[in-house]
Design an enzyme around this catalytic site. Sequence first.
Site, mmCIF file in Angstrom:
data_model
loop_
_atom_site.group_PDB
_atom_site.id
_atom_site.type_symbol
_atom_site.label_atom_id
_atom_site.label_comp_id
_atom_site.label_asym_id
_atom_site.label_seq_id
_atom_site.Cartn_x
_atom_site.Cartn_y
_atom_site.Cartn_z
ATOM 1 N N TRP A 114 32.189 -15.121 -16.611
ATOM 2 C CA TRP A 114 31.503 -16.374 -16.945
ATOM 3 C C TRP A 114 32.237 -17.158 -18.014
ATOM 4 C CZ3 TRP A 114 28.966 -17.891 -13.138
ATOM 5 C CH2 TRP A 114 28.243 -17.000 -12.342
ATOM 6 N N LYS A 126 17.551 -15.263 -14.832
ATOM 7 C CA LYS A 126 17.676 -13.859 -15.237
ATOM 8 C C LYS A 126 16.500 -13.435 -16.122
ATOM 9 C CE LYS A 126 22.287 -14.468 -14.067
ATOM 10 N NZ LYS A 126 23.429 -15.322 -14.336
ATOM 11 N N ASP A 158 26.564 -19.169 -24.472
ATOM 12 C CA ASP A 158 25.965 -19.028 -23.137
ATOM 13 C C ASP A 158 25.054 -17.794 -23.178
ATOM 14 O OD1 ASP A 158 25.344 -18.509 -20.496
ATOM 15 O OD2 ASP A 158 27.424 -18.466 -19.783
HETATM 16 C C1 LIG Z 1 24.467 -16.072 -14.142
HETATM 17 C C2 LIG Z 1 25.303 -16.570 -15.260
HETATM 18 C C3 LIG Z 1 25.885 -17.852 -15.262
HETATM 19 C C4 LIG Z 1 25.776 -18.781 -14.083
HETATM 20 O O1 LIG Z 1 24.539 -19.345 -14.025
HETATM 21 P P1 LIG Z 1 24.175 -20.450 -12.925
HETATM 22 O O2 LIG Z 1 22.800 -20.840 -13.392
HETATM 23 O O3 LIG Z 1 24.206 -19.792 -11.597
HETATM 24 O O4 LIG Z 1 25.147 -21.545 -13.038
HETATM 25 C C5 LIG Z 1 26.594 -18.243 -16.370
HETATM 26 N N1 LIG Z 1 26.749 -17.449 -17.427
HETATM 27 C C6 LIG Z 1 26.216 -16.210 -17.463
HETATM 28 C C7 LIG Z 1 26.416 -15.352 -18.679
HETATM 29 C C8 LIG Z 1 25.488 -15.735 -16.384
HETATM 30 O O5 LIG Z 1 24.965 -14.499 -16.420
#
Ligand SMILES: *Cc1c(COP(=O)(O)O)cnc(C)c1O
Length: 367
Positions: free
Chosen positions: A102, A196, A172
Amino acid sequence: MSRAHNFSAGPAVLPVSVLEELKEVLVEFGDTRQGLMELSHRSPAFDAVIQSAETRLRSLMGIPDDYTVLLLQGGASLQFYMCPLNLTGSNDSIDFLDTGTWSSKAVKEAKRAANAANIWSGKEDTYRRVPKTGEIATRDGSTYLHYTTNNTIYGTQFHDLPTSAGRHLVADLSSDICSRPFPVEQHDVIFAGAQKNLGPSGVTAVILSPWAVDRSRNVGSQRPGGLPSMLDYGLMADKKSMFNTPNTFGIFALDRVLAWLEGKGGVAGMAQENIEKANLLYGELDRSEFWQPHAATDSRSQMNVTWRISNRDLEAVFLQEAAANGLNALKGHRSVGGIRASTYNACPKASVAALVSFMQQFEAQRG
Ligand SMILES: *Cc1c(COP(=O)(O)O)cnc(C)c1O
């Protein structure tokens, strides 16, 4: 129907009580005599929903009053570009910590907006660990440092958060938001896709410091015609996430997940339970050479636990038998292989206990 134990990395398990509430509102929402998804986003009834979601998130995370909370679309992946677009000009530089897939995707998008580069990388070590504070050397004059608190795919997590060294901090939190206390006030941008830990996919929580909003307005004013509307933090803040039609259903679901989280004792209560779940699972992984945990001990994630079986040939059998025993979605991401159990907030401790007892049985038979 009996629900399986769901270890999906995302979209992920939701609290059953929330799913029941969602079922209820589809046909009739409160006294509106219509379903939730049929309601105008400009209606007083929906206004109460989005305000409630924001208030709960502020209180659960301890978000300072002068910070802005947005509930946008486009996922964390859109924030990979939107954030640098709003915070930097093309001559500015951004530092990244390359801790997995990511963060790699984030730096790639940021390069379209500014001089973005990794200042630390765990790649050669197959992303088994995150850097210690002393290993992080920001570049002279860089505007901000971007990092990923929890690396969903490799199963690592920052336990000592990077300090800013005078830089603004962007984090993030997609896969560990609201799973433990987090110092929001030390950050300028925090974002997380909801799917998540916060609800269904299609909603992205974006938290902005006053500096980030001001910066967006300055950057916008220097561009002919301003920033593209849908990518403009300042505009999204002015319109309170309702420049266009938001994901009304997703925001309602998020509000219900946050209400459930309050009932769990908030983020601190949840963190305690998450630690117990992680200890249970890592305890089993450390018990026997049969298992090979991927992450270095001090970087272990409490949300995504990744491991291999020493005898690789047994991995496919393990996954197959696990599924047959109602233990779903344990296959590791293709870039790591092996096994991954995602144990987000809504994954009950009983699911982890069921997994551990299955693992012990499996080892007794095949070890
Ligand atoms: C799942 C995830 C993403 C991507 O998220 P989307 O909402 O599908 O764009 C980005 N960063 C992390 C750490 C993730 O676990």
